[in-house]
Scaffold this motif. Sequence first.
Motif, PDB file in Angstrom:
ATOM      1  N   SER A   1      27.863  56.318  35.536  1.00  0.00           N
ATOM      2  CA  SER A   1      27.410  57.065  36.703  1.00  0.00           C
ATOM      3  C   SER A   1      28.387  56.883  37.851  1.00  0.00           C
ATOM      4  N   LEU A   2      28.328  57.814  38.800  1.00  0.00           N
ATOM      5  CA  LEU A   2      29.204  57.727  39.965  1.00  0.00           C
ATOM      6  C   LEU A   2      28.915  56.448  40.748  1.00  0.00           C
ATOM      7  N   GLY A   3      27.632  56.073  40.824  1.00  0.00           N
ATOM      8  CA  GLY A   3      27.269  54.843  41.522  1.00  0.00           C
ATOM      9  C   GLY A   3      27.870  53.620  40.864  1.00  0.00           C
ATOM     10  N   ALA A   4      27.878  53.600  39.521  1.00  0.00           N
ATOM     11  CA  ALA A   4      28.469  52.472  38.798  1.00  0.00           C
ATOM     12  C   ALA A   4      29.969  52.413  39.027  1.00  0.00           C
ATOM     13  N   GLU A   5      30.623  53.547  39.099  1.00  0.00           N
ATOM     14  CA  GLU A   5      32.061  53.568  39.338  1.00  0.00           C
ATOM     15  C   GLU A   5      32.390  53.069  40.743  1.00  0.00           C
ATOM     16  N   VAL A   6      31.565  53.455  41.726  1.00  0.00           N
ATOM     17  CA  VAL A   6      31.767  52.978  43.097  1.00  0.00           C
ATOM     18  C   VAL A   6      31.620  51.455  43.151  1.00  0.00           C
ATOM     19  N   ALA A   7      30.562  50.918  42.506  1.00  0.00           N
ATOM     20  CA  ALA A   7      30.298  49.473  42.527  1.00  0.00           C
ATOM     21  C   ALA A   7      31.372  48.690  41.778  1.00  0.00           C
ATOM     22  N   TYR A   8      32.011  49.320  40.793  1.00  0.00           N
ATOM     23  CA  TYR A   8      33.004  48.631  39.979  1.00  0.00           C
ATOM     24  C   TYR A   8      34.194  48.162  40.815  1.00  0.00           C
ATOM     25  N   GLY A   9      34.593  48.964  41.796  1.00  0.00           N
ATOM     26  CA  GLY A   9      35.708  48.575  42.650  1.00  0.00           C
ATOM     27  C   GLY A   9      35.423  47.281  43.395  1.00  0.00           C
ATOM     28  N   TRP A  10      34.195  47.145  43.868  1.00  0.00           N
ATOM     29  CA  TRP A  10      33.783  45.930  44.584  1.00  0.00           C
ATOM     30  C   TRP A  10      33.807  44.716  43.652  1.00  0.00           C
ATOM     31  N   SER A  11      33.213  44.838  42.472  1.00  0.00           N
ATOM     32  CA  SER A  11      33.128  43.707  41.551  1.00  0.00           C
ATOM     33  C   SER A  11      34.511  43.300  41.047  1.00  0.00           C
ATOM     34  N   TYR A  12      35.421  44.257  40.902  1.00  0.00           N
ATOM     35  CA  TYR A  12      36.784  43.974  40.453  1.00  0.00           C
ATOM     36  C   TYR A  12      37.491  43.041  41.444  1.00  0.00           C
ATOM     37  N   ILE A  13      37.346  43.330  42.729  1.00  0.00           N
ATOM     38  CA  ILE A  13      38.008  42.517  43.752  1.00  0.00           C
ATOM     39  C   ILE A  13      37.335  41.150  43.895  1.00  0.00           C
ATOM     40  N   ARG A  14      36.004  41.123  43.883  1.00  0.00           N
ATOM     41  CA  ARG A  14      35.288  39.856  44.079  1.00  0.00           C
ATOM     42  C   ARG A  14      35.576  38.876  42.942  1.00  0.00           C
ATOM     43  N   ALA A  15      35.933  39.380  41.768  1.00  0.00           N
ATOM     44  CA  ALA A  15      36.226  38.491  40.637  1.00  0.00           C
ATOM     45  C   ALA A  15      37.620  37.875  40.733  1.00  0.00           C
ATOM     46  N   ARG A  16      38.394  38.250  41.755  1.00  0.00           N
ATOM     47  CA  ARG A  16      39.759  37.750  41.920  1.00  0.00           C
ATOM     48  C   ARG A  16      39.900  37.163  43.322  1.00  0.00           C
ATOM     49  N   PRO A  17      39.707  35.842  43.479  1.00  0.00           N
ATOM     50  CA  PRO A  17      39.664  35.205  44.806  1.00  0.00           C
ATOM     51  C   PRO A  17      40.911  35.433  45.653  1.00  0.00           C
ATOM     52  N   GLY A  18      42.090  35.483  45.025  1.00  0.00           N
ATOM     53  CA  GLY A  18      43.303  35.699  45.792  1.00  0.00           C
ATOM     54  C   GLY A  18      43.323  37.069  46.468  1.00  0.00           C
ATOM     55  N   LEU A  19      42.922  38.108  45.714  1.00  0.00           N
ATOM     56  CA  LEU A  19      42.848  39.449  46.290  1.00  0.00           C
ATOM     57  C   LEU A  19      41.768  39.533  47.355  1.00  0.00           C
TER      58      LEU A  19
END
Length: 453
Positions: free
Chosen positions: A213-231
């Motif tokens: 879903s579009l909502g899942a794609e939007v949320a994915y960007g957030w989770s991608y960054i939060r999983a990488r502390p340096g970024l």
Amino acid sequence: MTERSDSSRMWTFLVVWLGQFVSLVGSGMTTFALGFWVLEQTGSNTRFTLVAFFGVLPGVVALPLAGALVDRWGGRRAMLLADLGEGLCVLTAMLLAWTGQLSFATVCVLALVNSLFGAMRWPAYSTLPPLLLPARHLGRANGMIHAAEAGAAIVAPLAAGFLVTSLRLPGVLLMDLSTFVISMVTLLAVRAALPRPAPGPQPHDRAGTGRPSLGAEVAYGWSYIRARPGLWALLIFFAVTNFTVIGLARTLYTPLILGFTSPKALGTLLSIGGAGLLLGAAAMTAWGGPRRRIHGVLGFTLIQGVVIILGGLLPNAFLVGLSVFMLSFCFPIVTGSSQALWQSKVALDVQGRVFSVRRMLGWSSLPLAYLVGGPLADHVFEPLLAPGGALADSVGRFIGVGTGRGIALLYIVIGSLTVLTVIVSYQFARLRHVEDELPDALPSPAHPSWSGT
């Protein structure tokens, strides 16, 4: 990639780059002319910064959705939509100005709508270099993008400063409208040449439709960054420095300079800043930035903090011009180093989503800066250094008293906060070693079509 493929892709990049440069010149002229019109009509620093607030906040909020749409539609289609929407906003402003019906309220509304369409442009344009060029050329490609911004920053205020007195506001807006047409023509000309990355791992599809879903794609960007502390730490760093350097310092340059000189001199000094931006971009294009890109981010932001302090010391055109020049010179190196770092560490097929969330969070402090910058200048710092003000006989002895000197004091505070932010950020090991902790995400083979059609 073969040598022929590399050459073809570089030409594609150059065609799009040229169209965006022309569009940037037109948009810069409109920004200058509308800013001058607001100050001329209202005489209010608060209203001047409110226009910037409405020109940023909606686009920042809409960025995650815009990024997901860029990944779905393709960058070319998203950039065409941005050109069309922004062009309609300029056309509306031109007609209202021509008929004498333009008001401060309508400028704010048009800035808001324009910001929503503009939210499409940045994530689409940011994904272009890694899709077309090998990783070793990312720093140079980002330098070219900044060179276009620099060239526009030189040409736009000089041209607008002259044209706003001869053609007035409607004529400037008409010229900007023509630049959107040129940008759209270049995007249409490369319809079949822009590549599209093959899809990688995607968010879970709960609806069973074969596509998340579009909502899942939007949320994915957030989770991608939060999983990488340096970024994540790098993002927080930019949220803070964007507040001080871009949100406050760059926005208040106009009233600071007009406090001791004329609109023509303002245009000249802003063009000097554009020259600094151009030289910084040229340096980044030829050099590619430091081998450790995080050093380019932190080191040149430190220099920016120091030169902001310099700009507040005296009401002197040479000193302020030097500050504007050096501040602008550092921008392409700071942002180009950061951009190359992100482009090399984030998977190609999710860059639209990740970069949009990155932009939203990194720029989330800008609307606050635009909201508080004007009132801080008008109601706090300017009264402190007005004749007879609370600091007129103390601080005023060193940096001067009168119109614009309160903003100068604010500059010294802003620069000091920027320097402190760099020193504190460097103590965080995950940020210092972000390039070592994360593997490169850029694949070596060429990608098939990204035209978005």
